[in-house]
Enzyme design. Sequence first.
Site, PDB file in Angstrom:
ATOM      1  N   ALA A 168       7.197  -7.017  16.513  1.00  0.00           N
ATOM      2  CA  ALA A 168       6.265  -6.042  17.912  1.00  0.00           C
ATOM      3  C   ALA A 168       5.750  -6.261  19.438  1.00  0.00           C
ATOM      4  O   ALA A 168       5.672  -5.421  19.942  1.00  0.00           O
ATOM      5  CB  ALA A 168       5.313  -5.274  16.799  1.00  0.00           C
ATOM      6  N   PHE A 177       0.552  -1.607  -0.121  1.00  0.00           N
ATOM      7  CA  PHE A 177       0.427   0.438   0.197  1.00  0.00           C
ATOM      8  C   PHE A 177       0.760   1.214   0.222  1.00  0.00           C
ATOM      9  O   PHE A 177       0.440   2.796   0.386  1.00  0.00           O
ATOM     10  CB  PHE A 177      -0.767   0.254   1.242  1.00  0.00           C
ATOM     11  CG  PHE A 177      -1.503  -1.599   1.186  1.00  0.00           C
ATOM     12  CD1 PHE A 177      -2.456  -1.315   0.474  1.00  0.00           C
ATOM     13  CD2 PHE A 177      -1.580  -1.656   2.774  1.00  0.00           C
ATOM     14  CE1 PHE A 177      -3.174  -2.928   0.577  1.00  0.00           C
ATOM     15  CE2 PHE A 177      -2.211  -3.071   2.902  1.00  0.00           C
ATOM     16  CZ  PHE A 177      -2.897  -3.452   1.781  1.00  0.00           C
ATOM     17  N   SER A 181       5.375 -14.718  13.324  1.00  0.00           N
ATOM     18  CA  SER A 181       5.289 -14.489  12.252  1.00  0.00           C
ATOM     19  C   SER A 181       3.596 -14.329  11.765  1.00  0.00           C
ATOM     20  O   SER A 181       3.540 -15.364  11.136  1.00  0.00           O
ATOM     21  CB  SER A 181       6.273 -15.139  11.855  1.00  0.00           C
ATOM     22  OG  SER A 181       6.149 -15.429  10.743  1.00  0.00           O
ATOM     23  N   LYS A 207      13.122 -13.475   3.348  1.00  0.00           N
ATOM     24  CA  LYS A 207      12.963 -14.001   4.554  1.00  0.00           C
ATOM     25  C   LYS A 207      11.412 -13.755   4.871  1.00  0.00           C
ATOM     26  O   LYS A 207      10.567 -15.445   6.088  1.00  0.00           O
ATOM     27  CB  LYS A 207      13.498 -13.629   5.860  1.00  0.00           C
ATOM     28  CG  LYS A 207      13.298 -12.320   5.988  1.00  0.00           C
ATOM     29  CD  LYS A 207      12.069 -11.884   7.497  1.00  0.00           C
ATOM     30  CE  LYS A 207      11.940  -9.771   7.639  1.00  0.00           C
ATOM     31  NZ  LYS A 207      10.824 -10.453   8.874  1.00  0.00           N
ATOM     32  N   LYS A 264      10.009  -3.568   5.687  1.00  0.00           N
ATOM     33  CA  LYS A 264      10.189  -4.879   5.249  1.00  0.00           C
ATOM     34  C   LYS A 264       9.171  -5.474   4.191  1.00  0.00           C
ATOM     35  O   LYS A 264       8.481  -6.442   4.287  1.00  0.00           O
ATOM     36  CB  LYS A 264      10.457  -6.204   6.217  1.00  0.00           C
ATOM     37  CG  LYS A 264      10.915  -5.223   7.228  1.00  0.00           C
ATOM     38  CD  LYS A 264      10.805  -6.242   9.011  1.00  0.00           C
ATOM     39  CE  LYS A 264      11.733  -5.968  10.075  1.00  0.00           C
ATOM     40  NZ  LYS A 264      11.213  -6.654  11.148  1.00  0.00           N
TER      41      LYS A 264
END
Length: 331
Positions: free
Chosen positions: A143, A87, A257, A194, A109
């Site tokens: 986070a 976005f 994750s 990753k 990322k």
Amino acid sequence: MHGEPKIAIIGSGSWATALAKILLNNVEHINWYFRNTDNIDQFKRFGHNPNYLRGVEFDINRITFFDNLDQIIEESDLLVLAIPSAFLHDSLKEVTVDMSHKFIVSAVKGIVPHGNQIVGSYLHETFKVPYDRVGVIAGPCHAEEVALERLSYLTIASPDIKRAADFANLLECEYIRAHVSDDIFGTEYASVLKNIVAIASGIVHGLRYGDNFQAVLVANAIQEIKRFVDKVHPISRDIKSSAYLGDLLVTTYSQFSRNRTFGAMIGKGYTTRTAQIEMHMVAEGYYATKSIHEINEEFKVKMPICEAVYSILYENVPPSVGIRQLTEKLR
């Protein structure tokens, strides 16, 4: 910049919220951009982000909220971009002010699908930001663990090591250690790759492969990442360091994750659309898979893991078939 820089966080998700929490340990005040004014109103009323990491409380007197990008950019020295890469272009295309003299740190990322560019290249080509005014925040760092104040390590990459070090100092606190690197291309591409590997890890978990195969997958993945980043940006780097291998490990193994969670749903039979809807969060690796596939049409790096994920997500290859084919290519 003289004295304390005026820092802007652009984005309102979990990583943006975690970075705001970290920075407010060391700076008196931040500017913070939310696209949705209702979320700003709720934040001011309750003292926390209404949608992400709601357990983290903020002193709203130390935050100036903005819903206008031009205004927050003009009133800040250092911009931290924390908008999902899918976005980012649509969000920033309304910007009309000059950003080229700001120091801009990407916490994205991901790859900007508009042009298949990492964020540093996108900022350079679209907004004329010099590379030495671009920084990248690399993990390994979720986070959710920042919210819990669990010890985490970050790498700040920039061609301007002085600027990287200054920003790293703003992040250092009891539960954050921050180091610097000059490898903005390698750290950004490794952060992108990753996430794709984490989807693969989730898929094989969903298919009930065990820890033994997971270990083989990750061991092959770091080699795949090294082949790609060395081809795209050949400089001396230690692929075993935290910014590369550490970030890969936490993203493939952690319960937090979202890319691994997304992959596990695919492995269990969810469609990509259903998995995205049920997660309520963006799995960056979904978009990155297509971008890396297209970028690699030029570089032609051997990338069996990324190609297996691409075949499953975009070519409708059944997960069991795609992973079984992959098992023949790993060592």
